[in-house]
Design a protein around this motif. Sequence first.
Motif, PDB file in Angstrom:
ATOM      1  N   THR A  53       0.791  -1.180   0.093  1.00  0.00           N
ATOM      2  CA  THR A  53      -0.041   0.012  -0.043  1.00  0.00           C
ATOM      3  C   THR A  53       0.884   1.337  -0.091  1.00  0.00           C
ATOM      4  OG1 THR A  53      -1.519  -0.965   1.375  1.00  0.00           O
ATOM      5  CG2 THR A  53      -1.926   1.021   1.354  1.00  0.00           C
ATOM      6  N   LEU A  54       0.472   2.220  -0.778  1.00  0.00           N
ATOM      7  CA  LEU A  54       1.080   3.466  -0.839  1.00  0.00           C
ATOM      8  C   LEU A  54       0.276   4.582  -0.823  1.00  0.00           C
ATOM      9  CD1 LEU A  54       2.682   1.613  -3.539  1.00  0.00           C
ATOM     10  CD2 LEU A  54       4.328   3.290  -3.399  1.00  0.00           C
ATOM     11  N   ALA A  55       0.527   5.404   0.192  1.00  0.00           N
ATOM     12  CA  ALA A  55      -0.435   6.536   0.584  1.00  0.00           C
ATOM     13  C   ALA A  55       0.304   7.805   0.691  1.00  0.00           C
ATOM     14  CB  ALA A  55      -1.030   6.232   1.851  1.00  0.00           C
ATOM     15  N   ARG A  56      -0.290   8.990   0.265  1.00  0.00           N
ATOM     16  CA  ARG A  56       0.224  10.374   0.446  1.00  0.00           C
ATOM     17  C   ARG A  56      -1.033  11.003   0.622  1.00  0.00           C
ATOM     18  NH1 ARG A  56       2.842  10.960  -3.853  1.00  0.00           N
ATOM     19  NH2 ARG A  56       4.955  10.403  -2.973  1.00  0.00           N
ATOM     20  N   LEU A  89      10.383  -2.086  -5.854  1.00  0.00           N
ATOM     21  CA  LEU A  89      11.117  -2.920  -4.910  1.00  0.00           C
ATOM     22  C   LEU A  89      12.486  -2.861  -5.094  1.00  0.00           C
ATOM     23  CD1 LEU A  89       8.771  -6.274  -5.880  1.00  0.00           C
ATOM     24  CD2 LEU A  89       8.927  -4.791  -3.911  1.00  0.00           C
ATOM     25  N   HIS A  90      13.131  -2.495  -6.226  1.00  0.00           N
ATOM     26  CA  HIS A  90      14.575  -2.027  -6.417  1.00  0.00           C
ATOM     27  C   HIS A  90      14.918  -1.155  -5.592  1.00  0.00           C
ATOM     28  CE1 HIS A  90      18.569  -2.063  -8.370  1.00  0.00           C
ATOM     29  NE2 HIS A  90      18.307  -0.629  -8.404  1.00  0.00           N
ATOM     30  N   ALA A  91      14.333   0.181  -5.258  1.00  0.00           N
ATOM     31  CA  ALA A  91      14.511   1.011  -4.644  1.00  0.00           C
ATOM     32  C   ALA A  91      14.589   0.882  -3.297  1.00  0.00           C
ATOM     33  CB  ALA A  91      13.460   2.248  -4.875  1.00  0.00           C
ATOM     34  N   LEU A  92      13.760   0.031  -2.648  1.00  0.00           N
ATOM     35  CA  LEU A  92      13.446  -0.570  -1.388  1.00  0.00           C
ATOM     36  C   LEU A  92      14.684  -1.490  -1.051  1.00  0.00           C
ATOM     37  CD1 LEU A  92       9.818  -1.406  -0.892  1.00  0.00           C
ATOM     38  CD2 LEU A  92      11.063   0.435  -0.049  1.00  0.00           C
ATOM     39  N   ARG A  93      15.035  -2.188  -2.025  1.00  0.00           N
ATOM     40  CA  ARG A  93      16.264  -3.321  -1.660  1.00  0.00           C
ATOM     41  C   ARG A  93      17.540  -2.746  -1.456  1.00  0.00           C
ATOM     42  NH1 ARG A  93      14.966  -6.053  -5.627  1.00  0.00           N
ATOM     43  NH2 ARG A  93      13.558  -7.473  -4.399  1.00  0.00           N
ATOM     44  N   GLU A 121       3.035  15.757   3.012  1.00  0.00           N
ATOM     45  CA  GLU A 121       3.346  15.034   1.606  1.00  0.00           C
ATOM     46  C   GLU A 121       4.216  13.896   1.863  1.00  0.00           C
ATOM     47  OE1 GLU A 121       2.469  15.953  -1.563  1.00  0.00           O
ATOM     48  OE2 GLU A 121       1.202  17.333  -0.487  1.00  0.00           O
ATOM     49  N   ALA A 122       4.153  13.481   3.196  1.00  0.00           N
ATOM     50  CA  ALA A 122       4.876  12.036   3.463  1.00  0.00           C
ATOM     51  C   ALA A 122       4.315  11.058   2.664  1.00  0.00           C
ATOM     52  CB  ALA A 122       4.601  11.942   4.983  1.00  0.00           C
ATOM     53  N   LEU A 123       5.127  10.291   2.169  1.00  0.00           N
ATOM     54  CA  LEU A 123       4.816   9.102   1.398  1.00  0.00           C
ATOM     55  C   LEU A 123       4.774   7.773   2.518  1.00  0.00           C
ATOM     56  CD1 LEU A 123       4.284   7.441  -1.091  1.00  0.00           C
ATOM     57  CD2 LEU A 123       6.510   7.436  -1.525  1.00  0.00           C
ATOM     58  N   GLN A 124       3.774   7.014   2.491  1.00  0.00           N
ATOM     59  CA  GLN A 124       3.669   5.771   3.265  1.00  0.00           C
ATOM     60  C   GLN A 124       3.874   4.654   2.607  1.00  0.00           C
ATOM     61  OE1 GLN A 124       0.995   6.249   7.020  1.00  0.00           O
ATOM     62  NE2 GLN A 124       0.089   7.606   5.884  1.00  0.00           N
ATOM     63  N   VAL A 125       4.748   3.705   2.884  1.00  0.00           N
ATOM     64  CA  VAL A 125       4.919   2.766   2.117  1.00  0.00           C
ATOM     65  C   VAL A 125       4.670   1.523   3.028  1.00  0.00           C
ATOM     66  CG1 VAL A 125       6.354   0.850   0.562  1.00  0.00           C
ATOM     67  CG2 VAL A 125       6.376   3.572   0.322  1.00  0.00           C
ATOM     68  N   SER A 126       3.522   0.551   2.797  1.00  0.00           N
ATOM     69  CA  SER A 126       3.340  -0.461   3.844  1.00  0.00           C
ATOM     70  C   SER A 126       3.471  -1.894   3.160  1.00  0.00           C
ATOM     71  CB  SER A 126       1.846  -0.262   4.279  1.00  0.00           C
ATOM     72  OG  SER A 126       1.544   1.074   4.884  1.00  0.00           O
ATOM     73  N   LEU A 127       4.087  -2.793   3.577  1.00  0.00           N
ATOM     74  CA  LEU A 127       4.410  -3.950   2.920  1.00  0.00           C
ATOM     75  C   LEU A 127       3.828  -5.218   4.012  1.00  0.00           C
ATOM     76  CD1 LEU A 127       7.403  -2.159   2.529  1.00  0.00           C
ATOM     77  CD2 LEU A 127       7.282  -3.618   0.476  1.00  0.00           C
ATOM     78  N   HIS A 128       3.168  -5.970   3.304  1.00  0.00           N
ATOM     79  CA  HIS A 128       2.627  -7.262   3.999  1.00  0.00           C
ATOM     80  C   HIS A 128       3.110  -8.710   3.284  1.00  0.00           C
ATOM     81  CE1 HIS A 128      -0.197 -10.020   6.291  1.00  0.00           C
ATOM     82  NE2 HIS A 128      -0.360 -10.485   4.884  1.00  0.00           N
ATOM     83  N   SER A 129       3.690  -9.505   4.143  1.00  0.00           N
ATOM     84  CA  SER A 129       4.168 -10.700   3.908  1.00  0.00           C
ATOM     85  C   SER A 129       3.387 -11.786   4.837  1.00  0.00           C
ATOM     86  CB  SER A 129       5.509 -10.811   3.499  1.00  0.00           C
ATOM     87  OG  SER A 129       6.078 -10.808   5.056  1.00  0.00           O
ATOM     88  N   PRO A 130       3.323 -13.115   4.363  1.00  0.00           N
ATOM     89  CA  PRO A 130       2.947 -13.981   5.484  1.00  0.00           C
ATOM     90  C   PRO A 130       3.616 -14.083   6.689  1.00  0.00           C
ATOM     91  CG  PRO A 130       3.356 -15.078   3.295  1.00  0.00           C
ATOM     92  CD  PRO A 130       3.716 -13.576   3.194  1.00  0.00           C
ATOM     93  N   LEU A 136       7.457   1.968   5.747  1.00  0.00           N
ATOM     94  CA  LEU A 136       8.282   2.974   5.897  1.00  0.00           C
ATOM     95  C   LEU A 136       7.680   4.416   5.393  1.00  0.00           C
ATOM     96  CD1 LEU A 136      11.066   1.164   3.882  1.00  0.00           C
ATOM     97  CD2 LEU A 136      11.388   2.409   5.816  1.00  0.00           C
ATOM     98  N   VAL A 137       8.058   5.392   6.138  1.00  0.00           N
ATOM     99  CA  VAL A 137       7.788   6.736   5.709  1.00  0.00           C
ATOM    100  C   VAL A 137       8.796   7.745   5.192  1.00  0.00           C
ATOM    101  CG1 VAL A 137       6.402   8.940   6.829  1.00  0.00           C
ATOM    102  CG2 VAL A 137       5.959   6.573   7.852  1.00  0.00           C
ATOM    103  N   TYR A 138       8.611   8.149   3.928  1.00  0.00           N
ATOM    104  CA  TYR A 138       9.532   8.869   3.334  1.00  0.00           C
ATOM    105  C   TYR A 138       9.081  10.660   3.424  1.00  0.00           C
ATOM    106  CZ  TYR A 138      11.262   4.595   1.171  1.00  0.00           C
ATOM    107  OH  TYR A 138      11.966   3.513   1.155  1.00  0.00           O
ATOM    108  N   GLY A 139      10.021  11.297   3.931  1.00  0.00           N
ATOM    109  CA  GLY A 139       9.824  12.810   4.208  1.00  0.00           C
ATOM    110  C   GLY A 139      10.593  13.596   2.969  1.00  0.00           C
TER     111      GLY A 139
END
Length: 327
Positions: A53-56, A89-93, A121-130, A136-139
């Motif tokens: 999920t990406l939210a801003r 995914l590349h940017a996160l890794r 304007e913070a970008l929230q990146v939420s990741l879910h795995s089993p 992460l929050v990007y500012g």
Amino acid sequence: MRNKPLIFTLVLTAVLVALALNLRDQGRVADLATRNLLSPMQTKQLAQVDRITLARGEGQVELAREGEEWGVASHAGFPAQRERLAALLHALRGARVVEEKTDNPEHHARLGLDPHATDSEALQVSLHSPELDFGLVYGNRVGNGQLARFSDSDQVLLLNRPLSMSVNPKDWLALNVVDIPMTQVASARWTHADGETLELDKRSEGDYNLRLVGLADEQQGGNERWINSMVLALINLTAQDVVERDELTLAEPMLRMQVTTWSGAELAASLHELEGRYWLLIDSYQAAEGEEQEQLQVNADPRWAYQLGIAQLEELNKRQADIVREP
């Protein structure tokens, strides 16, 4: 005297080698001074993530994986752009922590790291795995890097690279519906609702230009551009938007289109008008055989209807009077 140019060249080479070694050593020191943003466990789980999920602000996009395919949740799981997802995914890794900053949450809003702040304007990146959920929050950007923090941590981190991702679901849709090389097309047939039909073919395999069947040879020349553009509008189709067919009440089509390739692939599509908007349906698609199959890309999933723009409509909805022009 004769040795002066040689001596100068040797000295210059030695200086350049020393500079190169120094820069390489500085790069190694910089690498040693930074660390990976993600822990080994998070990196491992990144390959198993099944929801992102990406939210801003008010914008949000949710991506969900079904088997090996990723889709956009707000559009009933319509395929997501693989290139955009791979870039995320590349940017996160690959992100690395350059420096740890403040861990005082009172500074988060000023640093652009408080998603709940007014006009944030913070970008929230939420990741879910089993096995693991993290986010992460990007500012604010700082130089060539960017401030960030983990969602469950107050510690502010300076990353070596910024992350800029759209939170508009439409930007994530893989709307490149049809991609068939023009040289692969052998014939085509356009049938309008009033019965006017255009039959197109080629002289031989490998030709680029289509010909209008029944038209004298002297009339073909000079009209290739108009004939080809009509078919290209279908075989190189990128839609404006997509909805589920069941959401639309479509009448009989205003135009039916068929394209056949030299390798035996057959594509059938239809064009519909509904309340001033134009929708294209992929009615059927028979894939090619052999190596040519990899060159032909068609989203033939019958669940979808693709919205077209006016320019696309005008290219597709041509008649003989539009494509046969006198010199």
